[in-house]
Design an enzyme around this catalytic site. Structure first.
Site, PDB file in Angstrom:
ATOM      1  N   LYS A 193       0.829  -1.210   0.000  1.00  0.00           N
ATOM      2  CA  LYS A 193       0.000   0.000   0.000  1.00  0.00           C
ATOM      3  C   LYS A 193       0.860   1.254   0.000  1.00  0.00           C
ATOM      4  O   LYS A 193       0.419   2.310  -0.493  1.00  0.00           O
ATOM      5  CB  LYS A 193      -0.974  -0.025   1.188  1.00  0.00           C
ATOM      6  CG  LYS A 193      -0.313  -0.188   2.567  1.00  0.00           C
ATOM      7  CD  LYS A 193       0.046   1.117   3.227  1.00  0.00           C
ATOM      8  CE  LYS A 193       0.718   0.906   4.572  1.00  0.00           C
ATOM      9  NZ  LYS A 193       1.074   2.156   5.245  1.00  0.00           N
ATOM     10  N   THR A 250      -3.422   5.522   3.801  1.00  0.00           N
ATOM     11  CA  THR A 250      -2.097   5.969   3.383  1.00  0.00           C
ATOM     12  C   THR A 250      -2.140   6.756   2.082  1.00  0.00           C
ATOM     13  O   THR A 250      -1.330   7.659   1.871  1.00  0.00           O
ATOM     14  CB  THR A 250      -1.159   4.761   3.239  1.00  0.00           C
ATOM     15  OG1 THR A 250      -1.297   3.920   4.382  1.00  0.00           O
ATOM     16  CG2 THR A 250       0.282   5.199   3.148  1.00  0.00           C
TER      17      THR A 250
END
Length: 337
Positions: A193, A250
């Site tokens: 990610k 994120t």
């Protein structure tokens, strides 16, 4: 009261040490930097990695890693992923000869650049046989966890009883821990990610909007899932906290996201070396991008976003050209994995 050692005093390690100390456990944190040890012991703050945050009065710090872990019942491995092997090999040496193995919980996110191992994969190699291992991951900015904002994460261990132990150890009224047995899925999601978050930063730096970001996050999750399943993970893991949850956080978290904010600078044309200069914290996505592409090649999985991020980071490609190349790929049916 549980004796807990936290190995690594970056922002995340410090916040978890503070959380556990405030629960009433006896917590000692190891820091590589002598000034961090002094700061925590003298002023109850980590001035370098978590400034202006008062830490639990019972939290202690040490610079002798063997002394910090010697009597610990739980060890939290919180070093950056590229140094986990070196740091935890020292822990393994300190544990030699102990009868009962402590529970070791990895909270690092990334892939080892040379061997492409996940943090738990590294720990399995360096720690004494029979050491119970778990990974703790999910959408959890350190600053917001410190502020006691409601946060949910997942603890994964091959032995579900170990995952349940981690769940009980870390859970508080504001920090909810779910349990899972898909360790490889949780760790790959947590590593990959960061690569997509860098790409999301490129988009913001280029001045692109919500349509583009939504497409990137969706296709990024598909890319992560493809590689994870090829590596033996459960597909459902990537729809959960460690996958979709951490990716959304994120990729959209603005200045709280190290990888996203670095990507913004790169999207605005700042060279990588200049963007990295002066940063006290590690943007894990930089090392992970190239490792992810290599891991994809090993498993025969195409990772077009990670490939373009790698081209921007290491081969001088302009972020705008990377976006154009992604958009102009051959048309195809949407496939989730």
């Amino acid at each position: 009261m549980t004796r807990i050692a936290v190995v690594g005093a970056g922002a995340w390690g410090t916040v978890l040490a503070d959380l556990l100390a405030r629960k009433g456990d006896a917590v000692t944190i190891w820091a590589y930097e002598p000034e961090v040890v002094e700061s925590i012991n003298r002023t109850h703050q980590n001035h370098l990695f978590l400034p202006d945050a008062a830490l639990a009065s019972g939290l202690r710090a040490g610079g002798d890693i063997a002394a910090v872990v010697r009597d610990a019942e739980v060890i939290v491995s919180a070093a950056p992923s590229h140094v986990v092997r070196a740091v935890m090999a020292r822990v393994a040496t300190a544990l030699t000869g102990r009868g009962r193995r402590p529970l070791v919980v990895s909270v690092s996110k990334g892939l080892e650049p040379e061997r492409l191992s996940t943090p738990c994969g590294v720990l399995q190699e360096v720690l004494p046989p029979g050491t119970p291992l778990a990974a703790l991951s999910g959408p959890s900015f350190a600053q917001e966890v410190y502020q006691r904002q409601p946060t949910a994460v997942v603890a994964a261990a091959q032995d579900h009883d170990v995952a349940l132990q981690v769940q009980q150890t870390f859970s508080t009224a504001s920090f909810r821990v779910y349990s899972l047995t898909d360790v490889i899925g949780v760790e790959l999601a947590g590593a990959l990610k960061n690569v997509i978050a860098l790409a999301a930063g490129f988009l913001e730096g280029l001045g692109l909007g919500y349509n583009t970001r939504a497409a990137l996050i969706t296709r990024g999750l598909a890319e992560i899932t493809r590689l994870g399943v090829a590596a033996g993970a459960e597909p459902a893991t990537f729809a959960g906290l460690a996958g979709m949850g951490d990716l959304i956080l994120t990729a959209t978290g603005g200045p709280l996201s190290r990888n996203h904010s670095l990507g913004v600078e790169l999207g605005r044309g700042v060279p990588l070396e200049k963007a990295l200069a002066g940063r006290a914290t590690v943007a894990e996505g930089v090392n992970t991008a190239r490792a992810a592409v290599t891991l994809g090649e090993r498993h025969g999985v195409e990772l077009p976003i990670a490939q373009q991020v790698t081209e921007v980071l290491f081969h001088g490609k302009a972020p705008r050209q990377a976006v154009a190349d992604l958009m102009e790929r051959d048309l195809k049916t949407e496939q989730w994995r």
